[in-house]
Enzyme design. Structure first.
Site, PDB file in Angstrom:
ATOM      1  N   SER A 138       0.449  -0.923  -0.009  1.00 35.58           N
ATOM      2  CA  SER A 138      -0.099   0.003   0.203  1.00 35.58           C
ATOM      3  C   SER A 138       0.470   1.043  -0.129  1.00 35.58           C
ATOM      4  CB  SER A 138      -1.377   0.098   1.127  1.00 35.58           C
ATOM      5  OG  SER A 138      -0.335   0.342   2.324  1.00 35.58           O
ATOM      6  N   LYS A 139       0.475   2.458   0.319  1.00 35.32           N
ATOM      7  CA  LYS A 139       0.888   3.494   0.172  1.00 35.32           C
ATOM      8  C   LYS A 139       1.895   4.195   0.919  1.00 35.32           C
ATOM      9  CE  LYS A 139      -1.220   5.989  -3.149  1.00 35.32           C
ATOM     10  NZ  LYS A 139      -0.987   6.029  -4.259  1.00 35.32           N
ATOM     11  N   ARG A 140       2.047   3.055   2.301  1.00 38.56           N
ATOM     12  CA  ARG A 140       2.380   3.047   3.057  1.00 38.56           C
ATOM     13  C   ARG A 140       4.042   3.000   3.093  1.00 38.56           C
ATOM     14  NH1 ARG A 140       0.517   3.277   8.234  1.00 38.56           N
ATOM     15  NH2 ARG A 140       2.484   2.349   9.012  1.00 38.56           N
ATOM     16  N   HIS A 141       4.575   2.151   1.863  1.00 34.12           N
ATOM     17  CA  HIS A 141       5.949   0.972   1.687  1.00 34.12           C
ATOM     18  C   HIS A 141       6.380   1.992   0.761  1.00 34.12           C
ATOM     19  CE1 HIS A 141       2.458  -2.039   3.141  1.00 34.12           C
ATOM     20  NE2 HIS A 141       4.441  -1.921   3.637  1.00 34.12           N
ATOM     21  N   GLY A 142       6.015   3.560   0.632  1.00 32.49           N
ATOM     22  CA  GLY A 142       6.636   4.159  -0.530  1.00 32.49           C
ATOM     23  C   GLY A 142       5.075   3.842  -2.176  1.00 32.49           C
TER      24      GLY A 142
END
Length: 441
Positions: A225-229
């Site tokens: 997801s977005k959390r992973h860059g």
RNA sequence: GCCGCUAUCGUCUAGGGGACUAGGACGCCGCCCUCUCACGGCGGAAACCGGGGUUCGAAUCCCCGUAGCGGUACCA
């Protein structure tokens, strides 16, 4: 072989979807088959034209092309209605007003292992009738056979009360009508497959061959997801990755060649890729390895080609000479400007570098450098090199003592492309001007 | 909860009963190259989830457990 990539336009195309597209494309091209692009837009709430355009744009950039489509799923609603009527008439489906709460109540009464079975009603959503007994077996090219006992399955809703169809129904019908022979998609669809198989069986149709790919996870092992860059194709493009490098990297996420090679061109991938070698376990997306791989591709690019891409990426022109002297130091296109931008924008401002290398001793050296460079007949890399090596010898200091002050004078930082190359690219006038400015400050 | 899938270095993987003192790549550490940073070269640490079977022999086959993940929507 007729394959399909069927993204749902509920957001940008993420690497997971891109990899699914790539695997389908690789198989189609390997086999001389056909790749169909279908847009699964039956979720009217979340599907937008902008998202469709984003997906098409991502595929274009990745150079993953398709032979048929894009086909909009909602555009086929007349056909869907027709098939729905057919199932209703044949007793394979029925109207039901049962709510979530009623389904739960049914299970509470019959046991949690017992799937919901409804009664035919005059109106409501449409549910597919699942046989009470027996089982449906999913034959999967990657996972082998998986058996789903009918008793555990709920009668799935295949159309809303307003008549619009749901995913598991639309997919089965659309794959059938498109003559799809191989369905290659993410493993999150494995549990959905028996429902689709049941729809096809009710229609008396031959099912396609399935292959469910392992899911892609982020660095923490959780869903990407977005959390992973950067997780979307567009973000990856903006970070300066090359499409061919990304294709190579994505191919390796869940697949390995027989000889376990790492750098494999797209042509070789088309030749070597096979669904049987796709692994069963989920893979984590690793930016570090992508960066390294991208660096390899950057360095393998001819200077002219790399220059062209960098000019498109930065929106600047006249980059060739700067590209030539900095290409060994880049891993992504985005690395270029921080490294070589000083050539065009003037020296950066790094007080720490100035303090360290343009101290009293540094200035003395820089004056000697200026005197050695100024009279040069030809301001070429080799002439500059000879002159500076003369300065090193004359002063009897370490090379670094001479080169670092120059570097800081020219680039404003302690890091830059090679100093001889940089001087030659800047030219005599600009080089001397920057050295003078450093001496004055 | 129920249904299902998966399980080799930190990560991606090779391996499909003896060739395994488990190979490669990224990352990490050390050395070399060197004007900085890189690139490149050399070397190193690092894994078969646990327990039972089957077999002369198991990373490879079977079972159980555990863990992770997916599904369980009138989402896709």
């Amino acid at each position: 072989m007729r394959l399909r990539f069927a993204p749902s336009p509920t957001g940008a195309l993420h690497v997971g979807g891109a990899r699914t597209a790539l695997y389908n494309w690789l198989l189609a091209r390997h086999d001389g088959g056909t790749l169909v692009l279908r847009i699964e837009d039956t979720d009217r709430e979340r599907s937008t034209p902008e998202n469709v355009e984003q997906i098409l744009d991502a595929l274009r950039w990745l150079q993953i092309d398709y032979d048929e489509g894009p086909i909009s799923q909602v555009a086929r609603s007349e056909r869907h209605k027709q098939v729905l009527a057919q199932l209703l008439d044949g007793g394979h489906a029925y109207h039901s007003t049962a709510t979530k709460a009623e389904v739960d109540a049914f299970k509470a009464e019959h046991g949690s292992k017992q799937g919901f079975r409804g009664e035919a009603e005059p109106s409501g959503a449409i549910r597919l009738r699942v046989p009470d007994d027996g089982e449906t077996v999913v034959h999967d090219l990657i996972r082998g056979d998986t058996t789903f006992a009918h008793v555990h399955l709920d009668d799935p809703v295949i159309a809303r009360a307003d008549g619009s169809v749901l995913y598991n129904f639309a997919v089965a019908v659309d794959d059938l009508d498109a003559g799809i022979t191989h369905v290659v998609r993410g493993e999150d669809h494995l549990s959905n497959t028996p429902k689709q198989l049941l729809v096809l069986e009710a229609l008396g149709a031959q099912p396609p061959v399935y292959a469910h790919l392992p899911l892609l996870h982020g660095s923490d092992g959780r869903k990407l997801s977005k959390r992973h860059g950067a997780a979307s194709v567009q973000e990856l493009r903006d970070e300066g990755y090359l499409p061919e490098a990304l294709r190579n990297y994505m191919a390796l996420l869940g697949w390995g060649s027989q000889d376990d090679e790492t750098i494999i061109s797209t042509d070789e991938l088309v030749q070597q890729f096979s669904i049987e070698r796709v692994s069963k376990n989920p893979a984590q997306f690793d930016h570090q390895k992508l960066r390294w791989l991208n660096g390899r591709y950057v360095r393998a690019l001819p200077v002219d080609e790399l220059t062209q891409r960098l000019e498109a990426f930065t929106g600047r022109g006249g980059l060739r000479a700067a590209v030539e002297i900095s290409r060994e130091k880049m891993q992504t296109l985005a690395d270029f400007w921080p490294l070589a931008g000083f050539i065009f924008d003037g020296p950066a401002d790094d007080p720490a570098a100035r303090e360290k290398w343009l101290d009293e001793a540094g200035r003395v050296t820089l004056r000697a450098v200026r005197d050695a460079l100024a009279p040069l007949a030809q301001f070429t890399q080799s002439a500059v090199q000879a002159a500076l090596e003369g300065v090193v010898a004359a002063l009897g200091v370490k090379p670094k003592q001479v080169f670092q002050p120059i570097r800081v004078a020219l680039a404003g930082r302690a890091v830059s492309p090679g100093i001889f190359e940089t001087l030659a690219v800047l030219g005599r006038d600009e080089s001397l001007a920057r050295i003078d400015r450093a001496l004055r400050s």
